[in-house]
Design an enzyme around this catalytic site. Structure first.
Site, short mmCIF file in Angstrom:
data_model
loop_
_atom_site.label_atom_id
_atom_site.label_comp_id
_atom_site.label_asym_id
_atom_site.label_seq_id
_atom_site.Cartn_x
_atom_site.Cartn_y
_atom_site.Cartn_z
N TYR A 1 0.81 -1.22 0.00
CA TYR A 1 0.00 0.00 0.00
C TYR A 1 0.84 1.27 0.00
CZ TYR A 1 0.85 0.84 5.01
OH TYR A 1 1.43 1.11 6.22
N ASP B 1 -4.80 -4.05 2.79
CA ASP B 1 -3.76 -3.08 2.44
C ASP B 1 -3.31 -3.24 0.99
OD1 ASP B 1 -3.73 -1.94 4.96
OD2 ASP B 1 -1.94 -3.02 5.64
N HIS C 1 -9.85 -6.34 8.47
CA HIS C 1 -8.66 -5.63 8.00
C HIS C 1 -7.71 -6.60 7.29
CE1 HIS C 1 -6.06 -2.24 7.67
NE2 HIS C 1 -5.05 -2.88 8.24
N TYR D 1 -6.04 -10.72 11.26
CA TYR D 1 -6.72 -9.92 12.28
C TYR D 1 -8.23 -10.17 12.18
CZ TYR D 1 -2.22 -7.49 12.32
OH TYR D 1 -0.88 -7.20 12.39
N ASP E 1 -7.80 2.43 8.94
CA ASP E 1 -6.85 2.39 7.83
C ASP E 1 -7.45 1.69 6.60
OD1 ASP E 1 -5.89 2.17 10.51
OD2 ASP E 1 -3.87 1.69 9.84
N ARG F 1 -2.93 9.17 12.52
CA ARG F 1 -2.88 8.69 11.14
C ARG F 1 -4.05 7.77 10.82
NH1 ARG F 1 2.63 7.36 9.90
NH2 ARG F 1 2.41 5.11 10.05
N TRP G 1 -6.25 8.33 7.49
CA TRP G 1 -6.63 7.40 6.42
C TRP G 1 -8.14 7.48 6.15
CZ3 TRP G 1 -2.77 5.98 3.73
CH2 TRP G 1 -1.58 5.46 4.26
#
Length: 403
Positions: free
Chosen positions: A63, A113, A157, A161, A168, A238, A242
């Site tokens: 990513y 990602d 995600h 996980y 994100d 952050r 995102w």
């Protein structure tokens, strides 16, 4: 006074805009490259092989590489300079095979990602018409058809996980899927995309703080998750960055008459209202942990400040946010330039004070504590800061010229 201050800041930014690596073609305002072009050119010098972005030793479809390449594509569009397009094309061509399979990528990882770099494939397909880019887009779309979900429909995600949504992931997957829906006429996919934003908003929003928690564990099995609400314990800058960028990017593709577009716009305005509360009044920046400015170990952080700059600047440009936020947007971007953009002895410029990385769980285990976030390494020129900074800088440059 405000107008005078803005003029002085623009002069300061222009002074920063001195040639980096090559003499620029004539510019509508100045013969010197704008800050976004300087930063992009500096990245070409620092990282001539885009496969090795993010301080890698071996090539990877990831990513962060895609994020910088997206910024390079926007730079190419703004300048017409082929070197930026060639950089993006080299990254894709070195990893995408003729049959659309992608080197280093495994669908079975179900890692959201890895979808982010697919955004550049749309650009390259439009530029060249090369069928391999379309096939690679389909490779990534195929992952998301089978990607594991919560019972509510929210994408995990990653497979490693389970039962978790992180802020994100909205940037990594949703704009790609929305662009796919538009380009390849899959209208039902717009509903799925919109629901991802609405779900993560419902899970992670704190109405009292007016901020979003980094992650949500539907199973409540993670040590970091609140046993009642499932959320992680802190507001990482952050992570919200995102999500903020994803919100304004996905509306590039979500139809104007889509039934859930008003809900996305409401989330954008809710996000903006919350962020203003935590913007540092002296610098225009945001803290690594947003609601704990000035606490021991906390610091003003470049990547989230760049992301929020992008969010406000694009939100205003697209009329998702009112002009009332103009000062917030300008103070944010100008604060990043003043506090974090540094000129190096070789003539390049750098973006300093980026959090290198942060996550939840894993091995070694990341407990999402305040101490964890503020003690993660900081580094210069991290791609998670560089990409958003370049894209924010392009918006700021364009809007300054209009004025």
């Amino acid at each position: 006074m405000n107008r005078l201050k803005h003029i002085l800041i623009l002069l300061t930014l222009a002074a920063c805009s001195q040639s980096v690596g090559e003499k620029a073609a004539s510019h509508p305002i100045t013969a010197q490259p704008a800050v976004f072009e300087q930063m992009a050119s500096s990245e070409l010098i620092r990282h001539p092989d885009p496969r090795l972005l993010d301080f890698r030793e071996t090539p990877k479809w990831e990513y962060s590489n895609g994020l910088v390449c997206s910024a390079m594509m926007r730079t190419y569009e703004a300048t017409g300079k082929e070197k930026f397009l060639n950089y993006v094309k080299f990254y894709a061509d070195s990893l995408v095979r003729e049959d659309g399979s992608i080197k280093t990528y495994k669908k079975s990882d179900f890692n959201i990602d890895r979808i982010n770099s697919g955004k550049i494939l749309f650009d390259l397909y439009h530029q060249t018409g090369d069928e391999k880019y379309r096939l690679a887009i389909e490779t990534l779309r195929d992952q998301m058809k089978d990607h594991p979900r919560l019972a509510s429909g929210g994408f995990w995600h990653k497979k490693i996980y389970p039962d978790q949504m992180w802020l994100d992931g909205l940037y990594m997957g949703s704009p790609f899927l929305a662009e796919y829906a538009k380009e390849f006429n899959e209208p039902a996919l717009f509903d799925d995309v919109a629901n991802q934003f609405i779900l993560v908003d419902s899970y992670t929003w704190d109405a009292d703080k007016q901020l979003y928690y980094h992650g949500y564990d539907d199973s409540r099995k993670q040590k970091w998750s609140n046993p009642k609400t499932g959320v992680s314990p802190n507001f990482w800058g952050r992570a919200m960055g995102w999500y903020a960028m994803a919100l304004v990017d996905v509306l590039d593709f979500l139809p104007e008459d889509h039934a859930k577009r008003p809900e996305i716009l409401a989330i954008i305005n809710k996000m903006a209202t919350g962020l203003v509360k935590y913007q540092d009044t002296e610098t225009g920046l945001w803290w690594q942990i947003l609601d704990r400015g000035g606490d021991e170990g906390n610091y003003l952080e470049a990547s989230c400040s760049s992301m929020f700059s992008y969010f406000f600047l694009k939100g205003i440009e697209k009329s998702y946010l009112s002009e009332d936020y103009r000062a917030v947007a300008n103070n944010a971007y100008e604060g990043v330039v003043k506090s974090f953009v540094k000129r190096n002895e070789d003539g390049t410029i750098s973006l300093t004070t980026n959090c290198a990385v942060a996550g939840l769980g894993g091995n070694p285990y990341r407990d999402a504590s305040y101490e964890y976030y503020v003690n993660e390494p900081k580094r210069d020129n991290d791609p998670k800061g560089i990409g958003p900074f370049i894209m924010a800088s392009i918006l700021y440059n364009n809007q300054s010229q209009v004025k």
